[in-house]
Scaffold this active site. Structure first.
Site, mmCIF file in Angstrom:
data_model
loop_
_atom_site.group_PDB
_atom_site.id
_atom_site.type_symbol
_atom_site.label_atom_id
_atom_site.label_comp_id
_atom_site.label_asym_id
_atom_site.label_seq_id
_atom_site.Cartn_x
_atom_site.Cartn_y
_atom_site.Cartn_z
ATOM 1 C CG HIS A 93 -1.933 -0.994 1.287
ATOM 2 N ND1 HIS A 93 -3.205 -0.827 0.783
ATOM 3 C CD2 HIS A 93 -1.907 -2.240 1.787
ATOM 4 C CE1 HIS A 93 -3.906 -1.923 0.991
ATOM 5 N NE2 HIS A 93 -3.131 -2.802 1.594
ATOM 6 C CE LYS A 98 -7.050 13.479 0.297
ATOM 7 N NZ LYS A 98 -7.218 12.264 -0.457
ATOM 8 N NE ARG A 99 -3.872 9.712 10.222
ATOM 9 C CZ ARG A 99 -3.556 8.804 11.141
ATOM 10 N NH1 ARG A 99 -4.393 7.822 11.417
ATOM 11 N NH2 ARG A 99 -2.428 8.892 11.799
ATOM 12 C CE LYS A 129 -2.878 10.638 3.136
ATOM 13 N NZ LYS A 129 -3.532 9.716 2.185
ATOM 14 C CB THR A 154 -10.453 4.332 -1.133
ATOM 15 O OG1 THR A 154 -9.964 4.711 0.156
ATOM 16 C CG2 THR A 154 -9.727 3.092 -1.605
ATOM 17 C CE LYS A 186 -14.402 5.254 0.691
ATOM 18 N NZ LYS A 186 -13.555 5.277 1.895
HETATM 19 C C1 F58 Z 1 -3.279 3.692 2.196
HETATM 20 N N1 F58 Z 1 -2.320 3.350 3.215
HETATM 21 C C2 F58 Z 1 -2.656 4.435 1.032
HETATM 22 N N2 F58 Z 1 -1.700 3.028 5.406
HETATM 23 O O1 F58 Z 1 -1.976 5.584 1.502
HETATM 24 C C3 F58 Z 1 -3.766 4.829 0.065
HETATM 25 O O2 F58 Z 1 -3.236 5.461 -1.073
HETATM 26 C C4 F58 Z 1 -4.543 3.597 -0.357
HETATM 27 O O3 F58 Z 1 -5.673 3.951 -1.080
HETATM 28 C C5 F58 Z 1 -4.997 2.799 0.864
HETATM 29 O O4 F58 Z 1 -3.896 2.509 1.714
HETATM 30 C C6 F58 Z 1 -5.655 1.506 0.488
HETATM 31 O O5 F58 Z 1 -4.861 0.797 -0.418
HETATM 32 C C7 F58 Z 1 -2.670 3.405 4.511
HETATM 33 O O6 F58 Z 1 -3.797 3.727 4.867
HETATM 34 C C8 F58 Z 1 -1.798 3.101 6.746
HETATM 35 O O7 F58 Z 1 -2.685 3.709 7.298
HETATM 36 C C9 F58 Z 1 -0.733 2.363 7.535
HETATM 37 C C10 F58 Z 1 -1.170 2.141 8.963
HETATM 38 C C11 F58 Z 1 -0.111 1.441 9.783
HETATM 39 C C12 F58 Z 1 1.225 2.124 9.731
HETATM 40 C C13 F58 Z 1 1.672 2.394 8.324
HETATM 41 C C14 F58 Z 1 0.587 3.089 7.458
#
Ligand code: F58
Length: 792
Positions: free
Chosen positions: A343, A521-522, A527, A629, A633
């Site tokens: 990811h 988003k985070r 971003k 994602t 949406k």
């Molecule tokens: C996200 N990663 C990607 N990681 O940033 C996003 O582009 C993608 O759409 C999504 O995954 C699904 O594939 C993500 O959310 C985390 O939150 C991890 C949590 C644990 C620590 C490292 C990052």
């Protein structure tokens, strides 16, 4: 339904109707709905046992579920029945829905993807289990104090969780530490510490109740009995010590999505849930098979990122140490079972464990990892190493132990092949595949956006909910004024509702006629929420200078949390709040621009904001957002996107048509090249009077008069090493925003463009994504019966 709710109110909650709170009603309703899930659930489990079908196991550290009442009622087709029953009981369905805590067992996209996948697996009739951790505290609650983020513990489990079934009889001993003895060619691991993993099952019922799967979350319990001796001696702390230690493991969701700190606990969490899941699936397999070598025909295990990557060594350990399979064969068998989803390409997010730590916590696994390394080097001399210097690289481990590795958008998959796994890709050229992410249409259109959902159903029937590509039929309506008016009216209704909520919760008045421009988003530098707020200031400057010019009124809405230890992200939050305060108090621009940042963004808030959006901000530095994602949406709910060529934006633009997407900024390739240009950011700032002015204002303290130097560091970074190229993309972003303004001033045209988005987003259903995994990675079939029900 009425009787069932009353029965639960009485027998499960121990309340009579006259003395029940909204909470009691909500639990009673949830239990009544859960009762209706059970038959579907049993039927599916029975069918899988009888047919011997292959099962999918989705291992994920995170499931960002959100609320379940509405989704469950909708999938079971019981919304109307529930509403009527409650109305007859004098209760308000909406108020009850709002009472449910938002289950936030995840950080962001990765966790929400897992939740969407659970819905799609069930809706498609694929036998599957989701495996994760039953965190006592989900993602922290966010508050703003004087504009700064403050975190407090989230407490979803302080109330009864009505959806789950506790399974105290399903228990596995999970060991940590200790040492390994080798006698007569066999290894014996003697852990120093053990905890019990106990299961909690939540049924997941798909659309129309066609199929039911299980989300099994593990909770850690102490193995040692309560120390009565110490207690009787009066040493109460010692009496509870082993208990406290064990429970720490499932106590809290790791909240950092930047670096992996809290290292030992995090590693223990990962091993804890992975080992319990592997033991559980092996037990199920061995209950009706006697040859472990048939495992790959019966199970497909998907690793959601590297967090469960220890599954490879664990599976090998159990086969070698407990089933006498030779090491090399065990490695091959495990590989046939495993798939790994990547990811991220961000180097700081790729997991690495210090060998010392891994060897101390999991000594047998370290031996096995060395055996896997040797096996790989023997077969592919010069292959990239899993063990490098002092570290175990989990990405390489997951890659080598998986028969398929997938990226989450076309661009991301190409970059995975060209960058992080370039060498492994040369050795295993067929291993990397692409499975572009998707979102469940049930939650993200049908349930969250009633006005649009009803309009669509009126027009093309209800089939789209189970087969989202049917939305294509709406393309014919893009020239139909009456339909476009109805489409705009649905959006308007959502915007009015959001405006009411913002008035209530943030005490800010916004005009539903203004353009709602949303970035949720985070908070992360890549971003580029920073670029958005800089553009907001630039726009405000120009509006303030010439308030009577032709402007398109806007409301800029932000939502998102920063990792507690991520200083720059927290500064960006503070800046947005500072800017909001100044702009929202400017009498000159009060009808032109507002900035809103409601605290504690979560799934529930997303369900309010997304249906009300006109403009979706997807503005990451190209090459950095693996997929996104949220972008899907918004587009599905009829927002237009302003975005870079990054992640799934690329594919969204191809599907909805480039004329219905506002593209700007450098490409991934140009980003890499630009970084090599000496002094690129200073040059970009000097070339942009607009940006120079904005940065000057922030630097002088226009938005932080009580602390003028507050953002000196932040601004300094933009001048010196603007790694995410905010400065380089700024002008192109600003100009594109002005084009957006112009288009918005023609409502008919805007509505037609927005409709083209909704109509062409069907491909982004997570049902399509899951079918891809089933075909390319898992080799499992969706139940034919369910397939016919959905499309028929
Ligand atoms: C996200 N990663 C990607 N990681 O940033 C996003 O582009 C993608 O759409 C999504 O995954 C699904 O594939 C993500 O959310 C985390 O939150 C991890 C949590 C644990 C620590 C490292 C990052």
């Amino acid at each position: 339904m009425k009787e069932e709710i009353l029965k639960h109110l009485r027998n499960s909650q121990g309340k009579d109707a006259a003395h029940s709170s909204v909470y009691d009603w909500r639990v009673a309703l949830s239990l009544a709905l859960r009762d209706r899930m059970v038959d579907h659930w049993f039927r599916s489990t029975r069918e899988t046992y009888e047919s011997g079908a292959k099962r999918v196991y989705y291992l994920s550290m995170e499931f960002l579920i959100g609320r379940l009442v509405e989704d469950t009622a909708a999938n079971l087709g019981l919304v109307q029945e529930a509403k009527t029953a409650l109305a007859e009981l004098g209760q308000d369905y909406e108020a009850i829905v709002l009472n449910e805590p938002d289950a936030a067992l995840g950080n962001g996209g990765l966790g929400r993807l897992a939740a969407c996948f659970m819905d799609s697996l069930a809706s498609l009739g694929i036998p599957a289990y989701g495996y994760g951790i039953r965190y006592e505290h989900g993602l922290f609650k966010q508050d703003f104090v004087d504009g700064s983020q403050v975190e407090t513990a989230e407490t979803w489990l302080s109330q009864r969780n009505a959806w789950e079934f506790a399974r105290p009889e399903v228990q596995f001993r999970i060991g940590f530490g200790g040492h390994v003895e080798h006698h007569e060619g066999k290894a014996h691991w003697h852990p120093w510490e053990t905890v019990l993993a106990t299961a909690y099952d939540t049924p997941v019922i798909g659309w129309k109740g066609s199929w039911g799967n299980t989300l099994r979350l593990w909770s850690a319990k102490p193995e040692a009995k309560f120390d009565l001796k110490s207690f009787n001696r009066g040493d109460y702390l010692a009496a509870g010590r082993s208990e406290a230690l064990a429970r720490t493991i499932s106590r809290v969701l790791y909240p950092d999505d930047t670096t992996d700190a809290g290292k030992e606990l995090r590693l223990k969490q990962e091993y804890f849930f992975t080992a319990a899941s592997i033991m559980d699936l092996l037990r199920r397999f061995l209950s009706d098979h006697d040859n472990i070598r048939e495992l790959p025909n019966a199970v497909a295990i998907q690793l959601n990122d590297t967090h469960p990557a220890i599954a490879g060594p664990e599976l090998v350990r159990l086969m070698v140490d407990e089933h006498d399979v030779p090491m090399a064969e065990a490695i091959g068998l495990a590989r046939q079972c495993l798939g790994y989803t990547n990811h991220t390409l961000l180097p700081e997010a790729l997991e690495r464990w210090h060998i010392g730590l891994l060897g101390r916590v999991l000594p047998r696994h370290l031996e096995i990892i060395r055996a896997i390394e040797d096996d790989q080097q023997a077969k592919h001399p010069g292959s990239p190493r899993i063990l490098e210097q002092d570290h175990v690289r989990m990405g390489e481990l997951a890659f080598i132990m998986a028969h398929k590795v997938n990226g989450v958008s076309a661009l991301h998959t190409d970059l995975v092949k060209e960058t992080v796994f370039a060498d492994l890709n040369r050795i295993h050229p067929k291993r990397i595949v692409n499975e572009t992410n998707g979102i469940t249409p049930r939650r993200w259109l049908h349930t969250c956006n009633a006005p649009l959902s009803e309009l669509v159903t009126q027009e093309i029937g209800e089939g789209w909910v189970g087969d989202l590509e049917q939305l294509k039929a709406l393309n014919q309506k893009s020239g139909d004024r009456t339909f476009l008016d109805a489409f705009s009216a649905a959006k308007r209704q959502n915007k009015e509702q959001l405006a009411d909520w913002i008035a209530q919760s943030c005490d800010i008045q916004i005009d539903p006629a203004a353009m709602f421009d949303i970035q949720i988003k985070r908070i992360h530098e890549y971003k580029r929420q920073l670029m958005n707020i800089l553009e907001t200031i630039a726009l405000w400057n120009e509006m303030h200078d010439a308030p009577n010019a032709e402007w398109t009124p806007r409301v800029k809405i932000f939502g998102g949390k920063a990792a507690p230890g991520y200083h720059v992200a927290k500064q960006i939050i503070h800046l947005i709040n500072d800017v909001a305060r100044v702009i929202n108090n400017d009498r000159v621009t009060k009808d032109l621009l507002k900035v809103v940042y409601p605290p504690n963004y979560n799934v529930t808030m997303a369900e309010r904001l997304i249906p009300a959006a006109d403009l979706s901000e997807q503005i990451s530095t190209a090459g950095k957002e693996a997929s996104g994602t949220g972008n899907m949406k918004f587009a599905l709910n009829g927002a237009l996107t302003i975005g870079t060529l990054d992640g799934a934006n690329v594919e969204i633009r191809e599907h909805v048509g480039s004329e219905n997407f506002f593209l700007f900024g450098l490409t991934a390739q140009e980003v890499v090249e630009r970084r090599h240009v000496h002094g690129f950011s200073r040059a970009a700032i000097e070339a942009s009077p607009r940006l120079t002015r904005v940065l000057g204002q922030i630097f002088e303290g226009v938005f932080s008069p009580s602390d003028p130097s507050r953002y000196h560091g932040l601004i300094g970074t933009l001048y010196d090493h603007d790694y995410f190229l905010v400065t380089c993309d700024f002008d192109s972003y600003f100009d594109t925003q002005r084009r957006v303004d112009e288009v918005y001033r023609n409502p008919q045209n805007w509505a037609a463009m927005a409709l083209r988005n909704t109509a062409n987003m069907g491909w982004f259903s997570s049902d399509r994504t899951i079918k891809g995994y089933a075909r390319d990675i898992w080799q499992v079939n969706a139940s034919e019966k369910v397939r016919l029900e959905l499309t028929g």
